[in-house]
Design an enzyme around this catalytic site. Structure first.
Site, PDB file in Angstrom:
ATOM      1  N   GLY A   1      16.985   0.312 -12.319  1.00 43.52           N
ATOM      2  CA  GLY A   1      15.548   0.103 -12.407  1.00 43.52           C
ATOM      3  C   GLY A   1      15.144  -1.326 -12.723  1.00 43.52           C
ATOM      4  O   GLY A   1      13.958  -1.615 -12.893  1.00 43.52           O
TER       5      GLY A   1
ATOM      6  N   TYR B   1      17.218   4.627  -1.157  1.00 40.10           N
ATOM      7  CA  TYR B   1      17.602   4.207   0.193  1.00 40.10           C
ATOM      8  C   TYR B   1      16.488   4.466   1.202  1.00 40.10           C
ATOM      9  O   TYR B   1      16.206   3.629   2.062  1.00 40.10           O
ATOM     10  CB  TYR B   1      18.890   4.905   0.635  1.00 40.10           C
ATOM     11  CG  TYR B   1      20.095   4.535  -0.203  1.00 40.10           C
ATOM     12  CD1 TYR B   1      20.334   3.217  -0.576  1.00 40.10           C
ATOM     13  CD2 TYR B   1      20.993   5.502  -0.632  1.00 40.10           C
ATOM     14  CE1 TYR B   1      21.432   2.876  -1.336  1.00 40.10           C
ATOM     15  CE2 TYR B   1      22.101   5.169  -1.394  1.00 40.10           C
ATOM     16  CZ  TYR B   1      22.316   3.851  -1.750  1.00 40.10           C
ATOM     17  OH  TYR B   1      23.410   3.514  -2.502  1.00 40.10           O
TER      18      TYR B   1
END
Length: 159
Positions: free
Chosen positions: A93, A131
């Site tokens: 993150g 992704y």
């Protein structure tokens, strides 16, 4: 957060292996890793390296890796396979995963790759979402097929 993305050096391999082991635990295969630091050093460096690795370094410690190698598609030509993109759990993150993926995409483009492939476990929803947010096509209608070392030996024995 300050981090550096760079090509891995031989002396980075202990940190690379540490992250590989962290991934194995996350993927519920804690005893599956057989590769050693010596294997990584031998196979990733020298006259004919078998892979290229990029690392994310934070305060001189390896906190992420992306390991790739060349493949060839009978339909497309040269492609790159992303074997693993791993970010230490405490650093997820922070942008390190995106920075590593960016490096892989730039590398593949510079090598003339027609495609970049990788796999993701079907239960790893955070990775799948990551992704897909980057424009990757997660092909849920394909299955991964492999023979492990023992199966290769058994296959040869049965020929």
């Amino acid at each position: 957060m300050n981090y550096t993305i760079r090509p891995a050096k031989k002396e980075d391999m202990p940190g690379v292996l540490q992250l590989i082991n962290e991934l194995a635990i996350y993927e519920k295969e804690p005893d599956a890793v057989e590769v050693t630091v010596s294997d990584l050093e031998r196979d990733g460096f020298g006259d004919h390296p078998l892979f290229t690795c990029f690392v994310a370094e934070v305060s001189e410690e390896i906190k992420g890796i992306a390991l790739v190698y060349n493949r060839y598609s009978t339909w497309k030509g040269p492609i790159i396979h992303l074997e693993d993109l791993i970010v230490n759990e405490a650093y997820r993150g922070t942008g390190i995963g995106t920075a590593l993926l960016n490096e892989v995409i730039k590398y593949g483009h510079s090598k003339g790759a027609k495609r970049i492939n990788w796999e993701v476990l079907d239960w790893n929803e955070p990775a799948i979402a990551f992704y897909e947010s980057k424009g990757a096509n997660v092909m849920r209608d394909w299955d991964v097929v492999q023979l492990n070392e023992d199966a290769i030996k058994q296959y040869i024995a049965n020929m």
